[in-house]
Write an enzyme that holds these catalytic residues in place. Sequence first.
Site, PDB file in Angstrom:
ATOM      1  N   TRP A 198       0.720   3.061   6.979  1.00 27.06           N
ATOM      2  CA  TRP A 198       1.230   1.771   7.461  1.00 27.06           C
ATOM      3  C   TRP A 198       1.363   1.813   8.996  1.00 27.06           C
ATOM      4  O   TRP A 198       1.780   2.819   9.561  1.00 27.06           O
ATOM      5  CB  TRP A 198       2.603   1.498   6.808  1.00 27.06           C
ATOM      6  N   ASP A 244       5.709 -17.960   7.199  1.00 26.74           N
ATOM      7  CA  ASP A 244       5.698 -16.640   6.566  1.00 26.74           C
ATOM      8  C   ASP A 244       6.858 -16.484   5.579  1.00 26.74           C
ATOM      9  O   ASP A 244       7.497 -17.468   5.183  1.00 26.74           O
ATOM     10  CB  ASP A 244       5.700 -15.550   7.669  1.00 26.74           C
ATOM     11  N   ASP A 245       7.141 -15.274   5.217  1.00 27.37           N
ATOM     12  CA  ASP A 245       8.139 -14.926   4.197  1.00 27.37           C
ATOM     13  C   ASP A 245       9.493 -15.599   4.456  1.00 27.37           C
ATOM     14  O   ASP A 245       9.901 -15.772   5.599  1.00 27.37           O
ATOM     15  CB  ASP A 245       8.310 -13.390   4.264  1.00 27.37           C
ATOM     16  N   ARG A 268      10.149  -1.615  -1.153  1.00 25.77           N
ATOM     17  CA  ARG A 268      10.700  -2.814  -0.519  1.00 25.77           C
ATOM     18  C   ARG A 268      11.566  -3.616  -1.491  1.00 25.77           C
ATOM     19  O   ARG A 268      11.496  -4.843  -1.550  1.00 25.77           O
ATOM     20  CB  ARG A 268       9.580  -3.682   0.049  1.00 25.77           C
ATOM     21  N   TRP A 317      -1.910 -14.150   1.512  1.00 24.68           N
ATOM     22  CA  TRP A 317      -1.600 -13.508   0.223  1.00 24.68           C
ATOM     23  C   TRP A 317      -1.179 -12.072   0.496  1.00 24.68           C
ATOM     24  O   TRP A 317      -1.991 -11.223   0.822  1.00 24.68           O
ATOM     25  CB  TRP A 317      -2.849 -13.542  -0.655  1.00 24.68           C
ATOM     26  N   ASP A 318       0.108 -11.803   0.332  1.00 32.61           N
ATOM     27  CA  ASP A 318       0.641 -10.486   0.695  1.00 32.61           C
ATOM     28  C   ASP A 318       0.838  -9.621  -0.552  1.00 32.61           C
ATOM     29  O   ASP A 318       0.872 -10.122  -1.686  1.00 32.61           O
ATOM     30  CB  ASP A 318       1.972 -10.673   1.440  1.00 32.61           C
ATOM     31  N   MET A 319       1.021  -8.331  -0.336  1.00 33.22           N
ATOM     32  CA  MET A 319       1.228  -7.367  -1.430  1.00 33.22           C
ATOM     33  C   MET A 319       1.881  -6.154  -0.799  1.00 33.22           C
ATOM     34  O   MET A 319       1.212  -5.340  -0.183  1.00 33.22           O
ATOM     35  CB  MET A 319      -0.142  -7.023  -2.003  1.00 33.22           C
ATOM     36  N   ASN A 320       3.209  -6.070  -0.952  1.00 32.38           N
ATOM     37  CA  ASN A 320       3.946  -5.152  -0.088  1.00 32.38           C
ATOM     38  C   ASN A 320       4.460  -3.868  -0.714  1.00 32.38           C
ATOM     39  O   ASN A 320       5.406  -3.267  -0.187  1.00 32.38           O
ATOM     40  CB  ASN A 320       5.126  -5.894   0.542  1.00 32.38           C
ATOM     41  N   CYS A 347      -3.400  -9.643   2.753  1.00 31.69           N
ATOM     42  CA  CYS A 347      -2.477  -8.827   3.529  1.00 31.69           C
ATOM     43  C   CYS A 347      -1.809  -7.873   2.555  1.00 31.69           C
ATOM     44  O   CYS A 347      -1.575  -8.219   1.396  1.00 31.69           O
ATOM     45  CB  CYS A 347      -1.446  -9.755   4.175  1.00 31.69           C
ATOM     46  N   ASP A 386       0.248  -4.487  10.549  1.00 34.33           N
ATOM     47  CA  ASP A 386       1.499  -5.039  11.081  1.00 34.33           C
ATOM     48  C   ASP A 386       1.709  -4.575  12.517  1.00 34.33           C
ATOM     49  O   ASP A 386       2.588  -5.081  13.209  1.00 34.33           O
ATOM     50  CB  ASP A 386       2.690  -4.564  10.242  1.00 34.33           C
TER      51      ASP A 386
HETATM   52  C1  GLA Z   1       4.373  -7.838   5.295  1.00 29.15           C
HETATM   53  C2  GLA Z   1       3.310  -8.446   6.164  1.00 29.15           C
HETATM   54  C3  GLA Z   1       3.934  -9.128   7.351  1.00 29.15           C
HETATM   55  C4  GLA Z   1       4.928 -10.163   6.879  1.00 29.15           C
HETATM   56  C5  GLA Z   1       5.951  -9.522   5.972  1.00 29.15           C
HETATM   57  C6  GLA Z   1       6.853 -10.551   5.363  1.00 29.15           C
HETATM   58  O1  GLA Z   1       4.966  -6.752   5.914  1.00 29.15           O
HETATM   59  O2  GLA Z   1       2.380  -7.491   6.558  1.00 29.15           O
HETATM   60  O3  GLA Z   1       2.949  -9.737   8.150  1.00 29.15           O
HETATM   61  O4  GLA Z   1       4.258 -11.198   6.223  1.00 29.15           O
HETATM   62  O5  GLA Z   1       5.328  -8.804   4.926  1.00 29.15           O
HETATM   63  O6  GLA Z   1       7.757  -9.994   4.494  1.00 29.15           O
END
Ligand code: GLA
Length: 783
Positions: A195, A361-362, A438, A472-475, A521, A543
């Site tokens: 990361w 965003d989030d 997370r 479209w995120d995946m954390n 993302c 990021d």
């Molecule tokens: C991830 C993404 C960021 C942002 C955060 C929001 O870390 O990479 O760009 O969107 O989530 O929680």
Amino acid sequence: MITYYKEDNSFYFETKNTSYVLYINEYKHLEHVYYGNKIERFINIREHILRYEFELGSSTSYSKDSKGYQLNNLLLEYSTFGKGDYRTPSLHIELPSGHRTLDLVYDSHKIIYDHHFEKMPQAKKTETLEITLKDLVNNVEVKLYYSVFENNDIVVRNSVIKNFNEKPITIDKAMSGQLDFLNNDYQITKLDGAWIRERHISKHQLSKGIISFDSKKGVSSSDHNPFVLVHDKTALEDYGNVYGCSLIYSGNFEANIEVSPHNLVRLQMGINSFDFRYQLDKNEQLITPELVLSYSSAGFNKISENLHSFIEKSIVKQQHLKERPILINNWEATYFDFNEKKLLTIAKKAKKLGMELFCLDDGWFGRRNDDFSSLGDWYYNRKKLPRGVKGISKKMNKIGLDFGIWVEPEMVNKDSDLYKNHPSWAIEIPNMKPSLGRNQLILDLTNPEVTNYLKIVLKELISSANISYVKWDMNRNFSDVFSQYLDKDNQGKFNHLYVLGLYDVLEDLTSNFPNILFESCSSGGNRFDMGMLYYMPQTWTSDNTDSYERMLIQEGTSYLYPLSSISNHVSGDVSHQVLRHTPLESRFNVACFGVLGYELDLSKITPFESYVIQKQVKYYKEHRNLFQYGTFKRINSIYDSNIGIWMVMNEDKDEALVLYYQVHSKPNPSFVKIPIKGLVHGTYKITSREQYMNVRDTGSLVNHVLPIKLRVNGQILNFIANRYKYKEDTFCKTMTKAQLESSELLLHHTFTGTGTNENVMMLRDYSSRIFHIKKEKQDEIKQ
Ligand code: GLA
């Protein structure tokens, strides 16, 4: 072009510059004969295969009739285990009786057109060769597919394994394909990371044994990209033999590069065999992801050019091959702490500065004020968005911006309505405390109930407002892998079925909303792969938006991925990831090589910053096509030196942009020249991008720049620094193509501590310049 020569049982795949040759030998095994620069047909193909005349001591001969025929010492197209090939096999299966030996021989072949595998990301093919291999004793069939992409010097291949036994078989390993060749003291280059330091270039010498890298994280991951180059030790950006290999897949993968005792290289890639047990009932089949191969004798840049063009022409959905909007994202500006008013203030400023799209965003949904809750509850937060997503999108449109939204649909927080209503939809093992990433769990996308639910919820959300972009995120990475939906015997399929479930949702959404721009993302670039690019033409690269770190990340990423897929943002000062201060102009100069966005609180920037950003956006718009779709070349690697140089050139080869990035200032340095190659004949005007420096960065030297004397860090200086536009050196030269190639582009010298004027580059640490090279108009008329 694919040609079969019946007389000598061989197949030839021809691209513009390469040939790939296969041969069905006397035992009907499929042998690999050649992959390299384009050649004519061999006069006698048998003279070009590896064959010992005699048995080699303790070696295993396939047949009593030919002791020199040892599978271990052949170049094979798709190897199995158990008949004397001791290298890592491409296919390893447990048969109904419990034994694990398979002997696949040629059965038939045919050419098929416009071949498409259902529900998988893949290259858009025209002509495909299907070769059927069979083990008749064990009732297993393997089909090998090969497609040729002539203009990009690419061969795409994969395998499909089918069971004809009454009882199930279990696949323990099924690679998409392998490439066997003789070693020539080769090295490998791969992209490793983590990361906020994704896709860093790493090189290794091949030696006897196996170099293996993989992902066990459920996503392709930033640990290692599903990509490798095998190349001459001496290969450079524009010189040397290079084989490229990568996978169209977004989940757990495995790559092996083995050198056998007899110095044969085996390169293979596919779904990770670790934590994989795939049972096939009668007549069931497993389709492996497509493997992309490319070869060039002209070095790394040519391989990258082949892959970039292939991805744009044959992977990405063609309606997205247009100029992408300049985005403003509120994440680093506000994190979770925002309301409609705050967003609109940023948006108005963004519009003023020339930006085109607002990405919310989030934090806009459920009760999401931190990362502990609400993933899964995709309905708007009334406190933050009193008039909902529709309301804010309307207001954004009124300001003159398009509107986009962040989602993370594959996830659920325990603290959410979705989890309360459907606890069995989350991936966790009953009676075991799940590990969290997370603070969240992953939804079980092997379960059609879950994927159908996601399709409905997301379609509702997207249709509820005027949304033109979705991030479209995946954390998080996978843990506690177990599906409450799959039965015991199918748990070993989980990782792959999850990826297929994801693809199913993405196929549904992207075909229902073909014109919405999706950006993939995964905590930045934790899932940057061709599988995702098939559905979403651009990926949030990292990021980390620090300009120096981005030089490393984007240089690595550019080995495989085209600029149009690399999404970059200019963030505020200092970097939120490494606390480094780098000039605003450099943050832009690096970010503009790809798809540009901004991610900082525009409502708090100084008049100086506003002026600079406005100019940057204007410049990007003037050259957007080149920055997003030009042919990218690495001229000088930042990994090997203090200077990174990139170039992007148009298709007509009469216009280019060059980035010059310096890591550290050096005292009293020498002159620098940049080699510029590949332009068409003519006379070129070379101009630097107009850049500005904050006079605060000159410290007490400011008193030599400004007409008045000021106290360093004093209020007056701060007031002036926030407004005064100190223009950096300007560069303007006219040179012919021959001069640019032979004498190279001589830059102004850098600041030496004794004085400055418009012909001195005031380069500090992390400073950079962009040069525009364009063929003169008169020149075109004269010709
Ligand atoms: C991830 C993404 C960021 C942002 C955060 C929001 O870390 O990479 O760009 O969107 O989530 O929680």
